[in-house]
Scaffold this active site. Sequence first.
Site: not given
Length: 306
Positions: A205, A273-275
Site C-alpha cells: 500500500y 511505499t509499504e511492502v
Amino acid sequence: MTETSIFPVGIPGQPWSAHELSQWRARQSRQRRYDKDVVPRIDMLADRYEKVAYGQLDYAGETYTLFGLRDRIINPALPTALVTGGVHGYETSGVMGVLEFLERHATAYSGKVNLLAVPCVSPWGYERINRWNYNAIDPNRNFRINGPAQEAVALIEFVRSAQKEFLLHIDLHETTDSDETEFGPALAARDGKAYESCEIPDGFYLVDDSENPQPAFQQAIISAVERVTHIAAPDPHGEIIGSPVVAHGVIEYRLAELALSTSITGARYTTTTEVYPDSPRTTPDECTRAQVTAVCAALNYALAHP
C-alpha cells in the site's frame, strides 16, 4: 494479526529513563553489515553517479558514513527527484529497492530528471534490524531541523544542499509482523503507555499526503505494482493500520505534522511505499521488485505530469 506480548524492558505505565535505555541497547546486536552489504554497491555506482558523504553517525564508538548518490551533471532545466530507503533500517526491501533501481533502471531517466538517491538513511538500524536508532528514536517521526534523530537532520541538510525545487520524493518502506510483535510494544513501553494492537495488512500500500493529495499519481503506482505483487485490502473497518483507505491501496497522513521523511522536499509528488515481506504470498525478491516498480512508476507519472 499477530500475537503481542509485554515488552521486556521497563515498568508498565512508566516512561523509560536512562537505565531502561541502556537495557534496551544491551538487547541490540549487529546481525548484518552496512559496510559489506550496502557500501560496496554504492561504490560500484560511483562511476555513474557522484557519491556524496553527506553525514556521519558516531554511536558509542561505532561510526557510519551516510552516503548519497546524485547525477554528476545537474541540468537546471530538468526537474529533480529524490529516492530514499532504509529510513527504518530493518525494512530490507527499501534499501535493496533503491540499490536495484540505481543499478538496473536509473539510466533510463538520464537526461530527463536530476536524480538524488539515498539507499540507507539509518545504517545502525539496518545492522540491528531495528526501527529505531541507537537512542531509541524513530527517525521517521523526527524529520525536522535540529530534531533528535541525527539521521533525519543529515538527510534534511543533504536535500537543502541540492538547492533545487523537487518534483518527486518516493520513500521505500515495509510494514512487517515485527511492527506488531516488537516495535509497537517497544514504543508503548518507552513512552509509558498501554499498547493498542493493530492488524498488519497483507499486501502493498501507499501513504499519500492529506495536505497535498495526488490520487492519480498514487493510483498510477498501485496499477504498476499490482502486476508484481498483491495490494493490501482494507480491514473490516475500511482501514489500513488504523487509517481510512481513500482509494485502492492508499491511505493518507499529515506528513509535515508527523515529521515524516516525505515532508522534507516540498515536492508536488510524494509517496511512501509499504511492502509486506512476511506474507506467505510473496518473496524477498518480489518485495524488492515491487519497490523498484513503484519508483519507476512514480518517475514516469511525475515526468509526464510536471
